[in-house]
Design a protein around this motif. Sequence first.
Motif, mmCIF file in Angstrom:
data_model
loop_
_atom_site.group_PDB
_atom_site.id
_atom_site.type_symbol
_atom_site.label_atom_id
_atom_site.label_comp_id
_atom_site.label_asym_id
_atom_site.label_seq_id
_atom_site.Cartn_x
_atom_site.Cartn_y
_atom_site.Cartn_z
ATOM 1 N N ALA A 41 41.888 47.338 27.026
ATOM 2 C CA ALA A 41 41.730 45.889 26.854
ATOM 3 C C ALA A 41 42.266 45.104 28.037
ATOM 4 O O ALA A 41 41.649 44.129 28.496
ATOM 5 C CB ALA A 41 42.406 45.434 25.570
ATOM 6 N N THR A 42 43.431 45.492 28.572
ATOM 7 C CA THR A 42 44.013 44.754 29.688
ATOM 8 C C THR A 42 43.127 44.830 30.920
ATOM 9 O O THR A 42 42.830 43.813 31.568
ATOM 10 C CB THR A 42 45.411 45.295 30.019
ATOM 11 N N GLU A 43 42.677 46.051 31.249
ATOM 12 C CA GLU A 43 41.816 46.200 32.423
ATOM 13 C C GLU A 43 40.489 45.478 32.226
ATOM 14 O O GLU A 43 39.974 44.827 33.150
ATOM 15 C CB GLU A 43 41.571 47.675 32.720
ATOM 16 N N PHE A 44 39.915 45.570 31.033
ATOM 17 C CA PHE A 44 38.656 44.870 30.762
ATOM 18 C C PHE A 44 38.836 43.369 30.941
ATOM 19 O O PHE A 44 38.027 42.709 31.600
ATOM 20 C CB PHE A 44 38.178 45.172 29.339
ATOM 21 N N SER A 45 39.898 42.805 30.374
ATOM 22 C CA SER A 45 40.140 41.362 30.455
ATOM 23 C C SER A 45 40.320 40.918 31.902
ATOM 24 O O SER A 45 39.802 39.868 32.313
ATOM 25 C CB SER A 45 41.372 40.986 29.633
ATOM 26 N N GLU A 46 41.044 41.707 32.676
ATOM 27 C CA GLU A 46 41.280 41.333 34.073
ATOM 28 C C GLU A 46 40.001 41.393 34.892
ATOM 29 O O GLU A 46 39.732 40.506 35.707
ATOM 30 C CB GLU A 46 42.348 42.254 34.674
ATOM 31 N N ARG A 47 39.217 42.431 34.682
ATOM 32 C CA ARG A 47 37.941 42.527 35.402
ATOM 33 C C ARG A 47 36.996 41.396 35.015
ATOM 34 O O ARG A 47 36.330 40.809 35.880
ATOM 35 C CB ARG A 47 37.279 43.877 35.120
ATOM 36 N N LEU A 48 36.938 41.114 33.725
ATOM 37 C CA LEU A 48 36.064 40.029 33.265
ATOM 38 C C LEU A 48 36.549 38.690 33.807
ATOM 39 O O LEU A 48 35.743 37.853 34.237
ATOM 40 C CB LEU A 48 36.022 40.004 31.737
ATOM 41 N N ALA A 49 37.858 38.470 33.817
ATOM 42 C CA ALA A 49 38.415 37.216 34.335
ATOM 43 C C ALA A 49 38.116 37.045 35.815
ATOM 44 O O ALA A 49 37.831 35.928 36.287
ATOM 45 C CB ALA A 49 39.915 37.179 34.085
ATOM 46 N N GLN A 50 38.172 38.139 36.566
ATOM 47 C CA GLN A 50 37.864 38.069 37.990
ATOM 48 C C GLN A 50 36.419 37.625 38.207
ATOM 49 O O GLN A 50 36.136 36.785 39.074
ATOM 50 C CB GLN A 50 38.105 39.432 38.639
ATOM 51 N N ARG A 51 35.517 38.182 37.416
ATOM 52 C CA ARG A 51 34.102 37.813 37.529
ATOM 53 C C ARG A 51 33.880 36.377 37.070
ATOM 54 O O ARG A 51 33.147 35.614 37.711
ATOM 55 C CB ARG A 51 33.248 38.775 36.699
ATOM 56 N N MET A 52 34.480 35.997 35.958
ATOM 57 C CA MET A 52 34.292 34.644 35.418
ATOM 58 C C MET A 52 34.894 33.593 36.355
ATOM 59 O O MET A 52 34.309 32.531 36.586
ATOM 60 C CB MET A 52 34.931 34.547 34.039
ATOM 61 N N GLY A 53 36.074 33.899 36.887
ATOM 62 C CA GLY A 53 36.742 32.942 37.759
ATOM 63 C C GLY A 53 36.028 32.699 39.066
ATOM 64 O O GLY A 53 36.246 31.678 39.729
ATOM 65 N N ALA A 54 35.168 33.627 39.471
ATOM 66 C CA ALA A 54 34.439 33.482 40.730
ATOM 67 C C ALA A 54 33.181 32.636 40.598
ATOM 68 O O ALA A 54 32.547 32.298 41.601
ATOM 69 C CB ALA A 54 34.078 34.858 41.279
ATOM 70 N N LEU A 55 32.828 32.284 39.381
ATOM 71 C CA LEU A 55 31.608 31.506 39.163
ATOM 72 C C LEU A 55 31.808 30.060 39.609
ATOM 73 O O LEU A 55 32.867 29.472 39.403
ATOM 74 C CB LEU A 55 31.208 31.548 37.683
ATOM 75 N N ARG A 56 30.778 29.499 40.198
ATOM 76 C CA ARG A 56 30.847 28.122 40.702
ATOM 77 C C ARG A 56 30.210 27.150 39.706
ATOM 78 O O ARG A 56 29.064 27.345 39.288
ATOM 79 C CB ARG A 56 30.141 28.004 42.052
ATOM 80 N N LEU A 57 30.963 26.118 39.329
ATOM 81 C CA LEU A 57 30.439 25.077 38.460
ATOM 82 C C LEU A 57 29.754 24.005 39.287
ATOM 83 O O LEU A 57 30.144 23.728 40.423
ATOM 84 C CB LEU A 57 31.559 24.419 37.647
ATOM 85 N N GLY A 58 28.747 23.357 38.693
ATOM 86 C CA GLY A 58 28.100 22.250 39.384
ATOM 87 C C GLY A 58 26.794 21.865 38.733
ATOM 88 O O GLY A 58 26.376 22.450 37.726
ATOM 89 N N ARG A 59 26.156 20.886 39.312
ATOM 90 C CA ARG A 59 24.850 20.467 38.817
ATOM 91 C C ARG A 59 23.842 21.572 39.075
ATOM 92 O O ARG A 59 23.796 22.160 40.154
ATOM 93 C CB ARG A 59 24.415 19.181 39.516
ATOM 94 N N GLY A 60 23.023 21.854 38.097
ATOM 95 C CA GLY A 60 22.131 22.998 38.165
ATOM 96 C C GLY A 60 21.118 22.949 39.287
ATOM 97 O O GLY A 60 20.586 23.984 39.684
ATOM 98 N N THR A 61 20.832 21.775 39.810
ATOM 99 C CA THR A 61 19.858 21.646 40.892
ATOM 100 C C THR A 61 20.448 21.969 42.255
ATOM 101 O O THR A 61 19.716 22.066 43.236
ATOM 102 C CB THR A 61 19.301 20.214 40.924
ATOM 103 N N GLU A 62 21.774 22.147 42.341
ATOM 104 C CA GLU A 62 22.428 22.417 43.622
ATOM 105 C C GLU A 62 22.399 23.910 43.945
ATOM 106 O O GLU A 62 22.520 24.757 43.057
ATOM 107 C CB GLU A 62 23.877 21.923 43.585
ATOM 108 N N ASP A 63 22.292 24.231 45.224
ATOM 109 C CA ASP A 63 22.293 25.620 45.660
ATOM 110 C C ASP A 63 23.652 26.257 45.380
ATOM 111 O O ASP A 63 24.699 25.631 45.563
ATOM 112 C CB ASP A 63 21.990 25.712 47.157
ATOM 113 N N GLY A 64 23.634 27.516 44.985
ATOM 114 C CA GLY A 64 24.857 28.267 44.801
ATOM 115 C C GLY A 64 25.596 28.025 43.505
ATOM 116 O O GLY A 64 26.655 28.608 43.271
ATOM 117 N N VAL A 65 25.060 27.190 42.637
ATOM 118 C CA VAL A 65 25.716 26.903 41.361
ATOM 119 C C VAL A 65 25.410 28.017 40.367
ATOM 120 O O VAL A 65 24.262 28.420 40.199
ATOM 121 C CB VAL A 65 25.269 25.539 40.800
#
Length: 489
Positions: free
Chosen positions: A309-333
């Motif tokens: 569970a700990t390793e899964f949570s950390e790996r998932l958090a790393q992936r989730m934290g790298a996601l970029r928020l923004g308006r959907g029409t913008e590049d890289g969002v």
Amino acid sequence: MTAVTQQSVLDSVPKGLFIAGEWRDSSDGSTLAVDDPATGEILTHVADATVEDGRAALDAAVAAQPAWARTAPRDRGELLRAAYEQIVERADEFAMLMTLEMGKPLAESRAEVAYGAEFFRWFSEEAVRVHGRYGVAPNGATRLLTMKQPVGPTLMITPWNFPLAMGTRKIGPAIAAGCTMVVKPAGQTPLTMLALADLLDGLGLPKGVLNVVTTAHGRTGAVMEPMIRDPRLRKLTFTGSTPVGQKLIEQAAEGILRVSMELGGNAPFLVFDDADLERAVDGAMLAKMRNMGEACTAANRFYVHESIATEFSERLAQRMGALRLGRGTEDGVDVGPLVDEKSRDKVKALVDDAVAKGARVVVGGNARDGAGWFFEPTVLADVPVEADLSEEEIFGPVAPVTTFRTDEEAVRLANHTRFGLVAYLFTKDLTRAISTAEALEYGMVGVNQGIVSNPAAPFGGVKSSGVGREGGFEGIEEYLETKYVGLAL
């Protein structure tokens, strides 16, 4: 090809009601605003239907039903095939439209266009495969004929989270089976359905076969209920929340309507100790973050074996934290806004409740300040089973992780809900996979994959997640009645 711009797409969409093959204003001239969830600003206005408009739409569907039912199956299939090709050709336009009114990034919108179009291709092929049967009675004196005929005029109520696909997977089988329709799209996202109606009209769909009425939230019940209670209506199909579905079923009971309901979910995501962890994290990203988590199929509860569970949570958090928020029409969002302020605030309240009861924030956990309805991709660890988000559908980018020790405990936790739409499980053991899938009380199970939706497969749930199936060979059956003819010789 003309460049697709936000304004050109908005300008190209009819803004009226589509009734009996004609575009018209609301009978009282009222309109409803369509907002951009990334900014909170108004994109445009569309007609806000009245009770009289709803009645006119049903009148049109009823009038068109006899002739449409007699249409050659091949003709209905060819029309669907042409619509599929048109949607694919205009994918960028539909994608831009969905991103503007719903908020998802353009890459996700393009994926929905491809998925939604496939329902038209699938049911174009099913239109010519509606079968009856012929048999001899056991006593030999009678011939038994079974035939399939269209149910008749159908009311379709679609949600805001998949503005195209939730329409095509209802409209596709209805056209294939020979049923006429009144479609009521969600008030937050009416533009995609209006564009689809315009496309079908341009391909020669007979007048009155498809009718579209748009309404503001405050008017929806008043406009829909008279149609549901009208004895000429023969079927109701709805995708949305369980409480609303329950109310609609009550109304449909008066006329003994055929109903198909795709309702709420509370999907468990089980990761066993022998799972391929990287594959499980990949699956979790798909099951959780598709559509910003605003999907009835979204993984809502992550049950992970305590040894990983700990390793899964950390790996998932790393992936989730790298996601970029923004308006959907913008590049890289990667992650767009939630659909409205109420939805954003609900997600925040669920996260705060879990933290107050002992959950630990691994990443995210906050609403973003400023314009639009954004919430950070979030992973919560050590989530207690008494947290509200263990019982309620999150509908946002939040992954709560709880541990388990035994297979029996995992199944018990997964089934501890009134919902039963979809479940996911990750294991390398085939016997465990099959026995767990059999024990899970869900209409769909994904094994070592984070997406189960497929036009060629039956989509639907059990318990409070609904009744009936959409897609697959089963999908067209929802729009057909069975008639038995006894022929004495």
